[in-house]
Design a protein around this motif. Structure first.
Motif, PDB file in Angstrom:
ATOM      1  N   LEU A  41       0.831  -1.200   0.000  1.00  0.00           N
ATOM      2  CA  LEU A  41       0.000   0.000   0.000  1.00  0.00           C
ATOM      3  C   LEU A  41       0.866   1.251   0.000  1.00  0.00           C
ATOM      4  CD1 LEU A  41      -2.740  -1.046   2.592  1.00  0.00           C
ATOM      5  CD2 LEU A  41      -2.701  -1.414   0.104  1.00  0.00           C
ATOM      6  N   ALA A  42       0.537   2.182  -0.878  1.00  0.00           N
ATOM      7  CA  ALA A  42       1.282   3.436  -1.001  1.00  0.00           C
ATOM      8  C   ALA A  42       0.941   4.376   0.154  1.00  0.00           C
ATOM      9  CB  ALA A  42       0.937   4.107  -2.333  1.00  0.00           C
ATOM     10  N   PRO A  43       1.850   5.296   0.470  1.00  0.00           N
ATOM     11  CA  PRO A  43       1.517   6.327   1.458  1.00  0.00           C
ATOM     12  C   PRO A  43       0.252   7.069   1.004  1.00  0.00           C
ATOM     13  CG  PRO A  43       3.843   6.408   0.881  1.00  0.00           C
ATOM     14  CD  PRO A  43       3.197   5.445  -0.079  1.00  0.00           C
ATOM     15  N   GLY A  44      -0.623   7.362   1.940  1.00  0.00           N
ATOM     16  CA  GLY A  44      -1.868   8.044   1.601  1.00  0.00           C
ATOM     17  C   GLY A  44      -2.939   7.133   1.031  1.00  0.00           C
ATOM     18  N   PHE A  45      -2.726   5.817   1.073  1.00  0.00           N
ATOM     19  CA  PHE A  45      -3.686   4.840   0.560  1.00  0.00           C
ATOM     20  C   PHE A  45      -5.097   5.119   1.080  1.00  0.00           C
ATOM     21  CE2 PHE A  45      -6.175   1.133   1.807  1.00  0.00           C
ATOM     22  CZ  PHE A  45      -6.407   0.545   0.584  1.00  0.00           C
ATOM     23  N   ARG A  46      -6.096   4.930   0.202  1.00  0.00           N
ATOM     24  CA  ARG A  46      -7.505   5.037   0.592  1.00  0.00           C
ATOM     25  C   ARG A  46      -8.287   3.890  -0.043  1.00  0.00           C
ATOM     26  NH1 ARG A  46      -8.150   7.373   4.954  1.00  0.00           N
ATOM     27  NH2 ARG A  46     -10.334   7.713   4.561  1.00  0.00           N
ATOM     28  N   ALA A  99      -8.395  -3.635 -12.555  1.00  0.00           N
ATOM     29  CA  ALA A  99      -9.645  -4.098 -11.959  1.00  0.00           C
ATOM     30  C   ALA A  99      -9.589  -5.615 -11.853  1.00  0.00           C
ATOM     31  CB  ALA A  99     -10.833  -3.683 -12.833  1.00  0.00           C
ATOM     32  N   VAL A 100     -10.237  -6.134 -10.807  1.00  0.00           N
ATOM     33  CA  VAL A 100     -10.261  -7.583 -10.619  1.00  0.00           C
ATOM     34  C   VAL A 100     -11.593  -7.990  -9.987  1.00  0.00           C
ATOM     35  CG1 VAL A 100      -9.200  -7.627  -8.310  1.00  0.00           C
ATOM     36  CG2 VAL A 100      -8.894  -9.565  -9.857  1.00  0.00           C
ATOM     37  N   ARG A 101     -12.078  -9.130 -10.404  1.00  0.00           N
ATOM     38  CA  ARG A 101     -13.261  -9.736  -9.791  1.00  0.00           C
ATOM     39  C   ARG A 101     -12.773 -10.680  -8.716  1.00  0.00           C
ATOM     40  NH1 ARG A 101     -15.558 -12.616 -14.154  1.00  0.00           N
ATOM     41  NH2 ARG A 101     -14.699 -14.495 -13.267  1.00  0.00           N
ATOM     42  N   TRP A 102     -13.398 -10.664  -7.535  1.00  0.00           N
ATOM     43  CA  TRP A 102     -12.930 -11.475  -6.410  1.00  0.00           C
ATOM     44  C   TRP A 102     -14.113 -12.186  -5.770  1.00  0.00           C
ATOM     45  CZ3 TRP A 102     -15.297 -10.262  -1.894  1.00  0.00           C
ATOM     46  CH2 TRP A 102     -15.850  -8.988  -1.775  1.00  0.00           C
ATOM     47  N   PHE A 121      -8.397  -0.600  -8.816  1.00  0.00           N
ATOM     48  CA  PHE A 121      -7.193  -0.133  -8.143  1.00  0.00           C
ATOM     49  C   PHE A 121      -6.508   0.986  -8.915  1.00  0.00           C
ATOM     50  CE2 PHE A 121      -7.784  -4.592  -7.234  1.00  0.00           C
ATOM     51  CZ  PHE A 121      -7.361  -4.789  -5.934  1.00  0.00           C
ATOM     52  N   ALA A 122      -5.957   1.937  -8.183  1.00  0.00           N
ATOM     53  CA  ALA A 122      -4.997   2.891  -8.724  1.00  0.00           C
ATOM     54  C   ALA A 122      -3.642   2.483  -8.149  1.00  0.00           C
ATOM     55  CB  ALA A 122      -5.341   4.314  -8.312  1.00  0.00           C
ATOM     56  N   ILE A 128      -0.319  -0.017  -4.304  1.00  0.00           N
ATOM     57  CA  ILE A 128      -1.734   0.333  -4.412  1.00  0.00           C
ATOM     58  C   ILE A 128      -1.970   1.647  -3.675  1.00  0.00           C
ATOM     59  CG2 ILE A 128      -4.079  -0.380  -3.837  1.00  0.00           C
ATOM     60  CD1 ILE A 128      -2.976  -3.318  -3.843  1.00  0.00           C
ATOM     61  N   SER A 129      -2.468   2.650  -4.404  1.00  0.00           N
ATOM     62  CA  SER A 129      -2.722   3.948  -3.779  1.00  0.00           C
ATOM     63  C   SER A 129      -4.198   4.166  -3.464  1.00  0.00           C
ATOM     64  CB  SER A 129      -2.176   5.083  -4.653  1.00  0.00           C
ATOM     65  OG  SER A 129      -2.677   4.991  -5.968  1.00  0.00           O
ATOM     66  N   ALA A 130      -5.085   3.507  -4.189  1.00  0.00           N
ATOM     67  CA  ALA A 130      -6.516   3.627  -3.913  1.00  0.00           C
ATOM     68  C   ALA A 130      -7.232   2.394  -4.446  1.00  0.00           C
ATOM     69  CB  ALA A 130      -7.091   4.879  -4.559  1.00  0.00           C
ATOM     70  N   VAL A 131      -8.320   2.031  -3.761  1.00  0.00           N
ATOM     71  CA  VAL A 131      -9.177   0.932  -4.202  1.00  0.00           C
ATOM     72  C   VAL A 131     -10.617   1.386  -4.057  1.00  0.00           C
ATOM     73  CG1 VAL A 131      -9.913  -1.459  -3.805  1.00  0.00           C
ATOM     74  CG2 VAL A 131      -7.523  -0.822  -3.439  1.00  0.00           C
ATOM     75  N   TRP A 132     -11.411   1.144  -5.090  1.00  0.00           N
ATOM     76  CA  TRP A 132     -12.847   1.341  -5.045  1.00  0.00           C
ATOM     77  C   TRP A 132     -13.446  -0.050  -5.083  1.00  0.00           C
ATOM     78  CZ3 TRP A 132      -9.331   4.221  -7.563  1.00  0.00           C
ATOM     79  CH2 TRP A 132      -9.307   5.587  -7.280  1.00  0.00           C
ATOM     80  N   SER A 133     -14.212  -0.412  -4.047  1.00  0.00           N
ATOM     81  CA  SER A 133     -14.682  -1.785  -3.897  1.00  0.00           C
ATOM     82  C   SER A 133     -16.204  -1.858  -3.902  1.00  0.00           C
ATOM     83  CB  SER A 133     -14.141  -2.367  -2.584  1.00  0.00           C
ATOM     84  OG  SER A 133     -14.457  -3.731  -2.480  1.00  0.00           O
ATOM     85  N   LEU A 134     -16.721  -2.746  -4.728  1.00  0.00           N
ATOM     86  CA  LEU A 134     -18.153  -3.013  -4.809  1.00  0.00           C
ATOM     87  C   LEU A 134     -18.367  -4.461  -4.403  1.00  0.00           C
ATOM     88  CD1 LEU A 134     -21.034  -2.219  -5.651  1.00  0.00           C
ATOM     89  CD2 LEU A 134     -20.447  -2.967  -7.947  1.00  0.00           C
TER      90      LEU A 134
END
Length: 142
Positions: A41-46, A99-102, A121-122, A128-134
């Motif tokens: 995870l990168a610094p500032g990860f969200r 993007a990945v399906r899990w 993911f960004a 990894i600096s950011a993840v948007w999860s659904l």
């Protein structure tokens, strides 16, 4: 599970191989290896949840410390569950995104899917600096 990543620089594009290593590390993190957080995870990860997650409220966000605390605090509830990517990530090398399906499964062979979702993911400097999860309560069709 031991996962290692090799950080890249801004000039190095995100490759499918590097993306797969990061996704493997992301799954291992969710499977309880919280020590990986510093590495992947990168610094500032969200982390941005697109849905209500465990009572945290709609559109909740976690930083690295909140994520590892959440995983650690809920490890007893996560016992017997396995998080895994269902395929290699789709990688956009130019944008540094993937993007990945899990799925989250339980049972000896992971044969009972409890939840599934899509994470976007960004990636910055190989982490990894950011993840948007659904997340959904049923398995995505393969």
């Amino acid at each position: 599970m031991s996962v290692t990543t090799t950080p890249t620089t801004d000039s190095a594009p995100l490759t499918r191989e590097a993306g797969t290593r990061l996704v493997d590390g992301w799954a291992a993190l969710w499977n309880g290896d919280v020590a990986l957080a510093e590495q992947i995870l990168a610094p500032g990860f969200r982390l941005y949840f697109a849905d209500d997650f465990g009572g945290s409220g709609s559109a909740a966000t976690f930083g690295q410390a909140e994520l590892t605390a959440f995983i650690s605090a809920n490890s007893h509830a996560l016992t017997g569950l396995t998080f895994a990517a269902e395929a290699a990530p789709l990688v956009d090398s130019e944008r540094g995104e993937m993007a990945v399906r899990w799925c989250e499964s339980q049972g000896d062979g992971g044969d009972v899917v409890v939840k599934s979702g899509i994470d976007m993911f960004a990636v910055t400097d190989g982490r990894i600096s950011a993840v948007w999860s659904l997340t959904g309560n049923r398995r995505f069709a393969a």
